[in-house]
Design an enzyme around this catalytic site. Sequence first.
Site, PDB file in Angstrom:
ATOM      1  CG  ASP A   1      64.448 -33.549 -41.181  1.00  0.00           C
ATOM      2  OD1 ASP A   1      65.432 -33.900 -41.214  1.00  0.00           O
ATOM      3  OD2 ASP A   1      63.746 -34.148 -39.929  1.00  0.00           O
TER       4      ASP A   1
ATOM      5  CB  ALA B   1      68.462 -41.773 -33.686  1.00  0.00           C
TER       6      ALA B   1
HETATM    7  N1  GUN Z   1      63.754 -35.910 -36.645  1.00  0.00           N
HETATM    8  C1  GUN Z   1      63.817 -37.151 -35.240  1.00  0.00           C
HETATM    9  N2  GUN Z   1      65.092 -37.374 -35.571  1.00  0.00           N
HETATM   10  C2  GUN Z   1      65.857 -37.398 -36.734  1.00  0.00           C
HETATM   11  C3  GUN Z   1      67.120 -37.646 -37.086  1.00  0.00           C
HETATM   12  O1  GUN Z   1      67.875 -38.140 -36.073  1.00  0.00           O
HETATM   13  N3  GUN Z   1      67.382 -36.322 -38.080  1.00  0.00           N
HETATM   14  C4  GUN Z   1      66.893 -36.295 -39.089  1.00  0.00           C
HETATM   15  N4  GUN Z   1      66.927 -35.712 -39.950  1.00  0.00           N
HETATM   16  N5  GUN Z   1      65.689 -35.556 -38.474  1.00  0.00           N
HETATM   17  C5  GUN Z   1      64.689 -36.221 -37.759  1.00  0.00           C
END
Ligand code: GUN
Length: 488
Positions: free
Chosen positions: A90, A193
């Site tokens: 991420d 989200a």
């Molecule tokens: N981890 C939990 N929700 C999200 C999101 O909406 N975007 C990203 N990049 N990581 C997340």
Amino acid sequence: MSSNFEIIQKDAAGRIGRLTTPHGVVETPTIMPVINPNIQTIKPSEMRDFGAEILITNSYIIYRKDELREKALKDGLHSLLDFDGPIMTDSGSFQLSVYGEVEVTNEQIIDFQQKIGTDIGVPLDIPTPPDVPRSRAESELETTIERLAQARELVKDGMLLAGPVQGSTYPDLRERCARELSELNFDVYPFGAVVPMMESYRYADLVDAIVSAKKGLDPTAPVHLFGAGHPMMFALAVALGCDLFDSAAYALYAKDGRYMTSHGTYHIENLHYLPCSCPVCVKHTADELNNAEDRVELLARHNLYVTFEEMRLVKQSIKEGNLLELVELRCRAHPRLLEGLKQAYKHSDWLEQCDPASKSTFFYCGPESADRPEVLRFSNRLERLTIKGTAIIRTNPTKRDSEYDNLLTFKPPFGAYPVELGEVYPFNAEVVATPDHEVLGRALENTIRLIELNPDAEFTFIRKGELEHPLFDKLAGIANVVDNRGQE
Ligand code: GUN
Ligand code: ZN
């Protein structure tokens, strides 16, 4: 079109697939355990023993810490974590959503993810929370799409690139976002989200977010539900077409003394017995687990075992074609999940387009089963049934069957269908002898429509004496309704 994802088997909108990454093939649906690069209660190298095929970690946490950043740049991400299978990273967007800012640009974090050898990278999207004013959702979405387009330009080969779908609680924005991202050709589409929705048990809103985003995507594209790690909602999310999940929950719950099951969470202090036979639970009593020095690690291990166990069950259900039965079962664990199920079936017209026409026996699981895509499909196809002459509609064969030109079986939740279809899916359904009110209603509606569609035919309906429903009055106006006593 996504050529690195192959769909092997389908049920509802769920599927078993194969996702090809630079470090190997992953069978989906699957869950990616979240690895914290700073603290590891369970080592990444051990994760395969639980069933993990792919891990997820946070490139921003690595980037921010000199020691981790240098090692990752020098030896690569796989060496840093000591895991040679696929790893997704991420971007720091989650930190962005919690702290309001991050010390990195989209370009920098994409470049960094490529340099450390990530298998699936994520741009710096903006996770717009639920219920914000539409203007904010729209302007943040615009920024997200700009950054994603920029990332798509920067990543040409090697690393797969994820394109997170945002749009807050506005289904039309979710769908539009997904449509625009599809044009850019991402390799994986995370739905973003959604964590705040899951934390507050807003499963109906979660269902809408998933379905609206799915509608904007190519159905063959792989989907990741960001931050979904509780096994009780895997069946529902998979049935709606989610392929990848990530779980920090196994570790976060453990820290709080929470013990996961496929139908909810217990606090370990409240458990008198351990309702699980994983290696942790067979070696400890509830009391021992609660008082163990390494309670957090033991709970994390148990949580991981049940998480992967549930995902295997979901996959088996897809193979058997009874995923919706599992969904209906799991969604009875909590009223808010039941709301999620009801909301999912409000999208049965969409589900029906994905759902295979034939699978294993339809099991009636409760009133919600009346809204299953298979029932809707039958309702939508009533026009195809042409009935001429006389017809008898009855639950079971009667002595007078031979007197009629057409024999029809009455079976809630479907209604009346020609006896010849009795062994064909979904009419070979296992149902209860005394149908619930909603289900009898659905069957009577369909029967009335069938009769109205065939105005020249003459219908006799054998009514089982114990069945009560206001629609019987309407039926009596268009058919000869006979009480079953003395008929069978
Ligand atoms: N981890 C939990 N929700 C999200 C999101 O909406 N975007 C990203 N990049 N990581 C997340
Ligand atoms: Zn256990």
